[in-house]
Scaffold this active site. Structure first.
Site, short mmCIF file in Angstrom:
data_model
loop_
_atom_site.label_atom_id
_atom_site.label_comp_id
_atom_site.label_asym_id
_atom_site.label_seq_id
_atom_site.Cartn_x
_atom_site.Cartn_y
_atom_site.Cartn_z
N ASP A 28 31.22 38.42 75.59
CA ASP A 28 31.79 37.08 75.52
C ASP A 28 32.98 37.13 74.56
O ASP A 28 33.13 38.07 73.77
CB ASP A 28 30.72 36.11 75.02
CG ASP A 28 31.17 34.66 75.06
OD1 ASP A 28 32.13 34.34 75.80
OD2 ASP A 28 30.57 33.84 74.34
N LEU A 29 33.83 36.10 74.61
CA LEU A 29 35.05 36.12 73.81
C LEU A 29 34.92 35.22 72.57
O LEU A 29 34.77 35.71 71.45
CB LEU A 29 36.23 35.69 74.68
CG LEU A 29 37.64 35.79 74.10
CD1 LEU A 29 37.92 37.16 73.48
CD2 LEU A 29 38.67 35.49 75.19
N ASP A 30 34.93 33.91 72.76
CA ASP A 30 34.86 32.99 71.62
C ASP A 30 33.48 33.06 70.96
O ASP A 30 32.45 32.93 71.62
CB ASP A 30 35.13 31.56 72.10
CG ASP A 30 36.54 31.40 72.62
OD1 ASP A 30 37.47 31.26 71.80
OD2 ASP A 30 36.73 31.44 73.85
N ASP A 204 27.04 34.44 72.28
CA ASP A 204 26.59 33.55 71.20
C ASP A 204 26.11 32.20 71.71
O ASP A 204 25.43 31.48 70.99
CB ASP A 204 27.74 33.31 70.22
CG ASP A 204 28.87 32.49 70.84
OD1 ASP A 204 29.27 32.80 71.97
OD2 ASP A 204 29.34 31.53 70.20
#
Length: 257
Positions: A28-30, A204
């Site tokens: 995942d990124l953010d 997250d």
């Protein structure tokens, strides 16, 4: 009257680094590769992040993909184009390593939802609307007091339009029906260069749970980034710096990967 205190959630241990495991990474990124920010465009490229992604791509022979709620264009902007394989809009659009992009046609209802979101945001300073073409996002990180109203609006519009409601960190998104992050992980794992590897998903958010479940079903595991909560992940990392430390360790593994 007696009361009971809920037991604290278990703190998950850091994932192992096994040089002998042929790993496939889904990131995942953010909140995982980049810290959370008040607005989507406040997240910018970072030299350390770019370097570790490039090193992982080489070490894993291309078995790495960013799987994010962001669009593919935004993934490339923030990751400096370091992830050739990627899935955007929570798995709704997917780019293969060859460059081929799979994306459904946008539901006509997305435009209707955009108009309703813009009207809502226009009366509530700090609320941000994001147009992803195949989905519409309503961000209220800068206006947390609007969260209850935003949730009610998003649920009502989902019922009216048939769009899929995707809730995240201080954001509500209505998207064209289709794949989720778990579907994206499973699709990548059915193709070279991922085929036959052990999938590991780092995330997250609640949107990442589908990715954790898919990774586990395919013989791998999920890694929850951030505070403990009920999760399908098997391991945990505290924050973005801990993620980058762990990824650098994976990139430094021996050539038997």
């Amino acid at each position: 009257m007696s009361s009971q205190t809920a037991a604290p959630l278990e703190v998950l241990s850091a994932p192992p680094v096994h040089p002998g495991v042929r790993m496939a990474l889904f990131l995942d990124l953010d909140g995982v590769l980049a810290p959370m920010a008040d607005s989507p465009d406040a997240v910018v490229p970072d030299p350390r992040r770019t370097a570790v992604l490039q090193a992982l791509d080489r070490r894993l022979d291309g078995r790495m993909a960013i799987v994010s709620g962001r669009t593919l264009i935004e993934i490339d902007r923030i990751a400096d184009g370091a992830s050739r394989s990627a899935a955007g809009v929570h798995g709704l659009e997917r780019r293969l390593r060859s460059g081929l992009i799979e994306r459904p046609d946008a539901s006509p209802a997305v435009a209707e939802v955009m108009a309703r979101f813009l009207a809502f945001a226009g009366e509530r300073p700090g609320v941000i609307v994001e147009d992803k073409g195949i989905s519409a996002g309503l961000h209220y990180r800068q206006a947390p007091h609007a969260g209850s109203e935003a949730g009610a609006l998003a649920r009502r519009l989902a019922d009216e339009t048939g769009l899929t409601l995707q809730a995240g960190h201080m954001v509500l998104e209505l998207k064209t029906p289709g794949s989720d992050k778990g579907g994206a992980v499973a699709a990548f794992m059915s193709e070279p260069p991922f085929l036959g590897a052990t999938p590991v998903m780092l995330g997250d958010d609640l949107t990442d749970e589908a990715g954790f479940i898919a990774a586990r079903a395919l013989g791998g595991f999920g890694v929850l980034v951030g505070p403990p909560r009920p999760t399908a992940a098997s391991y945990g990392l505290a924050d973005v710096p801990a993620v980058l430390d762990w990824l650098e360790a994976v990139a430094a593994m021996g050539d038997d990967q």
